[in-house]
Design a protein around this motif. Structure first.
Motif, short mmCIF file in Angstrom:
data_model
loop_
_atom_site.label_atom_id
_atom_site.label_comp_id
_atom_site.label_asym_id
_atom_site.label_seq_id
_atom_site.Cartn_x
_atom_site.Cartn_y
_atom_site.Cartn_z
N HIS A 59 -8.75 -48.76 -69.56
CA HIS A 59 -8.75 -47.59 -70.43
C HIS A 59 -9.90 -46.69 -70.01
N ASP A 60 -9.64 -45.41 -69.85
CA ASP A 60 -10.70 -44.46 -69.50
C ASP A 60 -11.28 -43.86 -70.77
N TRP A 61 -12.61 -43.90 -70.85
CA TRP A 61 -13.32 -43.36 -72.01
C TRP A 61 -14.69 -42.89 -71.56
N LYS A 62 -15.05 -41.70 -71.93
CA LYS A 62 -16.34 -41.10 -71.59
C LYS A 62 -16.62 -41.14 -70.09
N GLY A 63 -15.61 -40.85 -69.29
CA GLY A 63 -15.78 -40.76 -67.85
C GLY A 63 -15.91 -42.09 -67.13
N SER A 64 -15.63 -43.17 -67.81
CA SER A 64 -15.74 -44.51 -67.20
C SER A 64 -14.45 -45.28 -67.42
N THR A 65 -14.20 -46.22 -66.53
CA THR A 65 -13.04 -47.09 -66.67
C THR A 65 -13.49 -48.41 -67.28
N TRP A 66 -12.88 -48.75 -68.39
CA TRP A 66 -13.19 -49.99 -69.11
C TRP A 66 -12.07 -50.98 -68.81
N LEU A 67 -12.42 -52.19 -68.43
CA LEU A 67 -11.44 -53.21 -68.10
C LEU A 67 -11.38 -54.26 -69.21
N PHE A 68 -10.19 -54.81 -69.41
CA PHE A 68 -9.97 -55.79 -70.48
C PHE A 68 -9.18 -56.98 -69.96
N ALA A 69 -9.31 -58.08 -70.64
CA ALA A 69 -8.62 -59.31 -70.26
C ALA A 69 -7.19 -59.36 -70.79
N SER A 70 -6.88 -58.49 -71.76
CA SER A 70 -5.53 -58.50 -72.33
C SER A 70 -5.16 -57.11 -72.84
N GLN A 71 -3.87 -56.90 -73.01
CA GLN A 71 -3.37 -55.64 -73.58
C GLN A 71 -3.88 -55.47 -75.01
N GLU A 72 -3.95 -56.58 -75.74
CA GLU A 72 -4.44 -56.53 -77.11
C GLU A 72 -5.87 -56.01 -77.16
N HIS A 73 -6.74 -56.49 -76.29
CA HIS A 73 -8.13 -56.01 -76.26
C HIS A 73 -8.19 -54.55 -75.84
N ARG A 74 -7.37 -54.16 -74.87
CA ARG A 74 -7.33 -52.76 -74.44
C ARG A 74 -6.94 -51.86 -75.62
N ASP A 75 -5.94 -52.28 -76.36
CA ASP A 75 -5.47 -51.48 -77.50
C ASP A 75 -6.51 -51.42 -78.61
N MET A 76 -7.21 -52.52 -78.85
CA MET A 76 -8.26 -52.53 -79.88
C MET A 76 -9.37 -51.55 -79.51
N PHE A 77 -9.76 -51.55 -78.24
CA PHE A 77 -10.80 -50.62 -77.78
C PHE A 77 -10.31 -49.18 -77.86
N ALA A 78 -9.11 -48.93 -77.39
CA ALA A 78 -8.57 -47.56 -77.40
C ALA A 78 -8.50 -46.99 -78.82
N ALA A 79 -8.23 -47.85 -79.79
CA ALA A 79 -8.14 -47.41 -81.18
C ALA A 79 -9.51 -47.12 -81.80
N ASN A 80 -10.56 -47.76 -81.28
CA ASN A 80 -11.89 -47.60 -81.88
C ASN A 80 -12.99 -47.92 -80.86
N PRO A 81 -13.14 -47.10 -79.84
CA PRO A 81 -14.11 -47.43 -78.78
C PRO A 81 -15.55 -47.52 -79.27
N GLU A 82 -15.93 -46.72 -80.23
CA GLU A 82 -17.31 -46.75 -80.73
C GLU A 82 -17.65 -48.11 -81.34
N LYS A 83 -16.66 -48.79 -81.88
CA LYS A 83 -16.90 -50.11 -82.48
C LYS A 83 -17.24 -51.16 -81.42
N TYR A 84 -16.60 -51.06 -80.26
CA TYR A 84 -16.73 -52.11 -79.25
C TYR A 84 -17.66 -51.77 -78.08
#
Length: 151
Positions: A59-84
């Motif tokens: 997932h791209d956020w604030k000019g950086s690429t964030w990598l995740f171990a699962s689609q679920e984690h990617r979706d959790m981050f995309a929904a609330n990046p400031e939390k994670y």
């Protein structure tokens, strides 16, 4: 190497006086542009341990690429990046208390009040832990000014 440094110095000194201040990127990334060296930032919260992410779940956020171990984690981050997202853009929490930035070892972390903090190495982490409340307060005072390279 010396030629590169001299060229950089020429560029910096050639900037007009009213040029914007030079700043580091808001998010610490590795040479591939991966935030926190490709580790899954959600896993620190859900699994309480560092877990490598994969480019299959990014997932791209604030000019950086964030990598995740699962689609679920990617979706959790995309929904609330400031939390994670880690505090201080994923830079070393101790260095930020000193008004600077340093890279991190993503295996050295602490979650405090549902916020993720990362440090350079275990020695620095121990110093940070010894005065953690003061370090967090000082880091919060220094951030985001610690990103400034020059005035």
């Amino acid at each position: 190497m010396i030629r590169m440094l001299l060229a950089l110095m020429l560029v910096v000194t050639a900037l007009p006086a009213d040029a914007k201040e030079l700043r580091r990127a808001e998010i610490y990334t590795d040479f591939q542009g991966h935030a926190i060296k490709g580790y899954d930032t959600v896993a620190y919260f859900t699994e309480r341990k560092p877990v490598k992410g994969t480019t299959a779940y990014s997932h791209d956020w604030k000019g950086s690429t964030w990598l995740f171990a699962s689609q679920e984690h990617r979706d959790m981050f995309a929904a609330n990046p400031e939390k994670y997202a880690p505090q201080y853009g994923g830079y070393c929490a101790y260095a930020v208390t000193l008004g600077n930035t340093l890279p991190i070892d993503p295996t050295i972390f602490r979650i405090v009040d549902d916020k993720l903090y990362l440090n350079l190495n275990m020695g620095v982490h121990k110093k940070w832990l010894n005065k953690m409340p003061q370090m967090i307060a000082r880091g919060n005072e220094q951030w985001p000014d610690a990103l400034v390279l020059a005035n």
